[in-house]
Design a protein around this motif. Structure first.
Motif, mmCIF file in Angstrom:
data_model
loop_
_atom_site.group_PDB
_atom_site.id
_atom_site.type_symbol
_atom_site.label_atom_id
_atom_site.label_comp_id
_atom_site.label_asym_id
_atom_site.label_seq_id
_atom_site.Cartn_x
_atom_site.Cartn_y
_atom_site.Cartn_z
ATOM 1 N N PHE A 583 40.267 43.414 35.004
ATOM 2 C CA PHE A 583 41.868 43.671 36.340
ATOM 3 C C PHE A 583 40.931 41.998 37.162
ATOM 4 N N SER A 584 40.261 41.571 36.784
ATOM 5 C CA SER A 584 39.425 40.256 37.657
ATOM 6 C C SER A 584 40.757 38.717 36.387
ATOM 7 N N TYR A 585 40.811 39.245 34.975
ATOM 8 C CA TYR A 585 42.486 38.740 34.659
ATOM 9 C C TYR A 585 43.491 38.237 35.035
ATOM 10 N N ALA A 586 43.628 39.925 35.432
ATOM 11 C CA ALA A 586 45.344 40.144 35.130
ATOM 12 C C ALA A 586 45.677 40.013 36.836
ATOM 13 N N ALA A 587 44.152 40.000 38.122
ATOM 14 C CA ALA A 587 44.458 39.603 39.493
ATOM 15 C C ALA A 587 44.764 38.373 39.611
ATOM 16 N N ALA A 588 44.471 37.068 38.487
ATOM 17 C CA ALA A 588 44.527 35.927 38.238
ATOM 18 C C ALA A 588 45.839 35.193 37.266
ATOM 19 N N LEU A 589 46.750 36.421 37.183
ATOM 20 C CA LEU A 589 47.743 35.681 36.654
ATOM 21 C C LEU A 589 49.095 34.713 37.078
ATOM 22 N N ASP A 590 49.248 33.987 36.738
ATOM 23 C CA ASP A 590 50.033 32.857 37.846
ATOM 24 C C ASP A 590 49.376 32.622 38.525
ATOM 25 N N GLY A 591 48.130 32.261 38.768
ATOM 26 C CA GLY A 591 47.957 32.108 39.788
ATOM 27 C C GLY A 591 47.591 32.937 41.056
ATOM 28 N N ARG A 592 48.364 33.673 41.456
ATOM 29 C CA ARG A 592 48.033 35.143 41.996
ATOM 30 C C ARG A 592 46.664 35.057 42.815
ATOM 31 N N SER A 593 46.084 35.311 42.134
ATOM 32 C CA SER A 593 44.567 34.851 42.824
ATOM 33 C C SER A 593 43.664 34.024 42.852
ATOM 34 N N ASP A 594 43.031 33.941 43.558
ATOM 35 C CA ASP A 594 41.546 32.367 43.135
ATOM 36 C C ASP A 594 40.268 33.294 42.865
ATOM 37 N N VAL A 595 39.738 32.699 41.843
ATOM 38 C CA VAL A 595 38.172 33.085 40.884
ATOM 39 C C VAL A 595 37.275 31.889 41.678
ATOM 40 N N VAL A 596 36.545 33.277 42.607
ATOM 41 C CA VAL A 596 35.580 31.793 42.820
ATOM 42 C C VAL A 596 34.274 32.407 42.656
ATOM 43 N N GLY A 597 32.815 31.780 42.559
ATOM 44 C CA GLY A 597 31.771 32.228 42.474
ATOM 45 C C GLY A 597 30.759 31.311 41.754
ATOM 46 N N TYR A 598 29.760 31.749 41.934
ATOM 47 C CA TYR A 598 28.203 30.577 41.030
ATOM 48 C C TYR A 598 28.627 30.204 39.106
ATOM 49 N N TYR A 599 29.307 31.992 39.033
ATOM 50 C CA TYR A 599 29.115 31.855 37.295
ATOM 51 C C TYR A 599 30.151 32.309 36.929
ATOM 52 N N SER A 600 30.519 32.378 35.874
ATOM 53 C CA SER A 600 31.661 33.676 35.239
ATOM 54 C C SER A 600 31.325 34.949 34.718
ATOM 55 N N THR A 601 32.128 35.064 34.836
ATOM 56 C CA THR A 601 32.210 36.871 34.150
ATOM 57 C C THR A 601 30.752 37.120 32.846
ATOM 58 N N ALA A 602 30.605 38.697 32.924
ATOM 59 C CA ALA A 602 30.188 38.899 31.689
ATOM 60 C C ALA A 602 30.623 38.513 30.268
#
Length: 795
Positions: A583-602
């Motif tokens: 979900f996170s990968y798809a939602a961020a395609l083409d810069g559509r969403s920004d990903v915010v966090g301390y660390y990456s996913t699993a």
């Protein structure tokens, strides 16, 4: 004269004979068994062994599936809604085998297929088989998304399929239910020399009118017209549970190694040597056999699985010996939790204690929050941590392994003593102390990936933050799929109806589930379909990974009113696993969403399957991988990496411990920045936009604190509607209308006139010669954006 008439009639007769279908003369009649006029009811059972079969299923259905797609090999075929005759479940769906019954319609509404390949166009027959599906989207019938893009069932259907990779969509046997509208239609009586159905070399026979059961497991096919028929659904070999549980420990290990060797999709990516692993671990399984030692077997199984750096690898229930190992190793705590700490610029400051257990061993020894941990057990801290066993292993991402080893490094068996060297903030010299592990658990809890997680009552919940942004939390894609989609669609509708400018989606505590559901929920954030990539599996015969080029993973867009166009921030962390990452990968395609966090996913990028081992153990492993359209492996070993990195500062972690949420705060601040919002009231600047007339649309753009004014002079008495819109409906407009003296006549913030219209003033009456000033700004003058202003005569 009579002769001429006779000749004409003879020619007409010949012409009439010419249109009689060739098969009526050439194709023999089908040999019918049990001719009771044709089936009226179909009964059957569906047996399943896949442990994940019922996961998330809310609306399971068995339908009379139209086979029009398979006849022409159209993998995008959508079964007509009118053809989808649903079965009744006559036993508990959640207990295998499941019983079902289908009452056949007198006149079905499926696709007609001319399948005799004689070159003559005929009416054709309707071809069906019972097939299992789950309904997730929309009404009770199967739409494109429910059908995974269309085609036909190759699993849990009345038909059998080839097992060779790349040919698993080709029917090899099983049962069809065929409806002929009259007694002049043909159907194959065998597969022909090419072994394929509905091709030119198929032998054909003529069917009687009505329903006929065709058994394709015989040669030639058997045609049955019993009034009741039994057709069981076939669980494909690929979906069935591989069961090694009756084998010896060593034989089961050999079978497991072979399964990994032939099916594990990341052997090359991770540099795994299955021969070397077999040589290392097989002797332990042999020894467990010889000693009849179940505990030794379970520990060997655990250690083997932990040796594969993949977060999707796991097993359960584990057994008492493994529970005892964990309990003993973690029974005592040193009274502090540590983390790799950074400064505000993400520069490393070393390993520091971010939590001290009140009254614990560390506090008693004088350790303070912010103390730099220099040595543990007489070793440099990094060496000690690297040697620490994390019982939450294995990991796909090195960073997550490090985090968990840091967590477990401050645990020891109760009563044991560990030498610790640390330096408190402000001290000039480090100190070395002996800490005795006590029964404190607080330090272990605060360093958990699940620290701060709230109990989830529903898979998607939602609120509006004080900032004005929407905040949604998706806790898994494994729950009731219908409920999940309904809650998600309600959220999308609410955001659009209320003109919410930004959405924060919290994915930090999402353990995964259905990757397809995750992708399709991300599609609600887009206005155009995307090809996401492909799923691949290893083909032993070809010695390479295979993907079906005709079945890419794509977005199937929902209706336009349910698509959200505002700014989106995704909150991620190490406990976002598998489908959460998709979900996170798809939602961020083409810069559509920004990903915010301390660390990456699993970093778990494969579809999983369980198998059975001795002593009731059910390990799981990936058997497929996802790649981009260019063939690059996604997610596995990397995860979804934040593009808005929140520094792991001591202050941020202390804020989290106090009940705050530094990652969420960072997301709010980021959206404020993207949207041009400021925390201080902006000084209002008026910009002249020029003249506008009834019937005009003009484009404009305002910055924070800016309002643009347009002057309209009414040429005649009329009633007008004024609207402010933008393509995505994300511009948070505020519309005002003044008279020539500056008196406010009307104003509007938000209005529900469609996704793209943000503000509107309707039914404004003007007299000939009236002059009005139309002003476009933003709510509280606190944001920026482009807009279209339209003035129309009211209808």
């Amino acid at each position: 004269m009579r002769k001429r008439v006779f000749v004409v009639l003879f020619i007409v007769l010949l012409a009439a004979l010419a249109v009689v279908p060739a098969f009526a003369q050439d194709a023999p009649a089908a040999e019918i068994v049990n001719d009771e006029g044709g089936p009226v009811v179909i009964r059957g059972i569906m047996a399943y062994t896949d442990p994940f079969f019922t996961a998330g299923v809310a609306q399971p259905i068995v339908i009379l599936e139209d086979q029009g797609g398979f006849v022409v090999r159209n993998k995008g075929f959508l079964m007509p809604l009118a053809s989808q005759i649903m079965a009744q479940f006559t036993s508990d769906y959640f207990t295998s085998p499941v019983q079902f019954s289908i009452t056949l319609p007198q006149t079905p509404q499926g696709t007609l297929n001319d399948v005799d390949h004689d070159g003559v166009e005929e009416t054709g027959v309707q071809i069906f088989t019972p097939a299992y599906w789950t309904n997730t989207f929309g009404d009770p019938f199967l739409e494109e998304r429910d059908l995974y893009g269309g085609g036909w069932s190759n699993a849990y259907a009345g038909t059998r399929f080839r097992t060779e990779i790349g040919e698993t969509d080709e029917v090899s046997g099983g049962t069809y239910i065929v409806f002929a509208p009259d007694d002049q239609q043909s159907f194959p009586s065998g597969f022909g020399d090419d072994g394929l159905l509905f091709t030119d070399d198929d032998p054909v026979v003529t069917l009687p009118a009505g329903w006929t059961i065709v058994n394709m497991d015989t040669d030639p096919f058997t045609f049955d017209r019993s009034s009741e028929a039994t057709i069981d659904l076939v669980e494909p070999e690929a979906s069935a549970l591989d069961d090694f549980s009756a084998m010896t420990y060593a034989d089961a290990f050999d079978a497991m190694i072979e399964k990994f060797r032939t099916e594990y999709p990341f052997t090359e990516l991770k540099g795994l040597d299955w021969d070397a692993l077999s040589a290392e671990f097989r002797p332990r399984f042999e020894a467990a056999d010889e000693a009849n030692d179940t505990d030794a077997y379970l520990v060997a199984l655990q250690d083997f699985l932990w040796s594969i750096p993949d977060v999707h690898i796991g097993f359960g229930p584990g057994g008492a010996v493994l529970d005892q190992q964990f309990a003993e190793a973690t029974s005592g705590g040193l009274g502090f939790a540590m983390r790799d700490i950074e400064d505000e610029n993400n520069e490393p400051l070393g390993v520091q204690a971010f939590f001290i257990t009140p009254g614990g061993p560390a506090e008693a020894a004088g350790m303070q929050v912010g103390a730099t941990i220099i040595e543990l057990g007489g070793q440099p801290v990094d060496d000690y941590v690297a040697d620490t066993i994390a019982f939450s292993a294995p990991f796909s991402v090195e960073q997550n392994a490090r985090l968990q080893q840091l967590r477990y490094a401050s645990r020891s068996p109760l009563g044991t003593t560990v030498e610790v060297t640390f330096q408190n903030p402000g001290d000039s010299e480090p100190v070395t102390v002996d800490l005795t592990a006590s029964d404190e658990t607080a330090s272990f809890s605060v360093s958990s990936f699940r620290f701060g997680a709230q109990q989830a009552l529903v898979p998607v919940d939602f609120e509006v933050l004080d900032s004005g942004y929407g905040y949604a939390r998706i806790t898994d894609f494994f729950d009731n799929t219908v409920l999940t989609v309904q809650l998600w669609e309600r959220l999308m509708q609410t955001l659009n109806d209320n003109g919410v400018p930004g959405l924060i989606i919290d994915m930090r505590q999402n353990g995964g589930g259905s990757g397809f559901l995750a992708d399709q929920m991300a599609a609600y954030l887009f206005n155009e379909s995307h090809v996401l990539g492909y799923g691949e599996q290893y083909d032993v015969d070809k010695g390479e990974f295979y993907r079906d080029e005709e079945r890419p993973d794509v977005f199937y867009l929902p209706q336009e009113s349910l698509r959200y166009g505002g700014e989106v921030a995704l909150l991620v962390g190490p406990n976002c696993v598998s489908a959460c990452e998709y979900f996170s990968y798809a939602a961020a395609l083409d810069g559509r969403s920004d990903v915010v966090g301390y660390y990456s996913t699993a970093g778990g990028g494969g579809g999983v399957q369980q198998f059975a081992m001795p002593e009731g153990q059910f390990p799981q492993m990936p058997i497929g991988r996802s790649v981009t359209p260019d063939g690059e492996v996604i997610i596995e070993g990397v995860g979804v990496v934040p593009n808005v990195e929140v520094p792991v500062t001591l202050a941020n972690l202390q804020n989290d411990l106090a009940g705050g949420d530094s990652v969420l705060d960072a997301a709010v601040a980021h959206l404020d920045s993207v949207l041009g919002f400021t925390s201080e009231p902006a000084e209002v600047v008026i910009t002249d936009g020029g003249e506008i007339a009834v019937g005009d649309s003009v484009d404009g753009e305002v910055t924070v604190g800016e309002r643009m004014q347009f002057t309209l002079t009414a040429e005649a008495a009329e009633t007008v509607t004024i609207t402010v819109s933008d393509p995505d409906g994300a511009f948070d407009s505020y519309l005002r209308v003044y008279d020539a003296d500056g008196n406010l006549l009307a104003e509007n913030d938000d209005i529900e006139l469609g996704v793209q219209i943000n503000s509107a003033i309707e039914g404004l009456e003007l007299a000939a010669g009236d002059v009005i000033v139309i002003e476009v700004g933003t709510y509280d003058d606190s944001s920026a954006g482009a807009f279209t202003l339209t003035v129309e005569a009211a209808m």
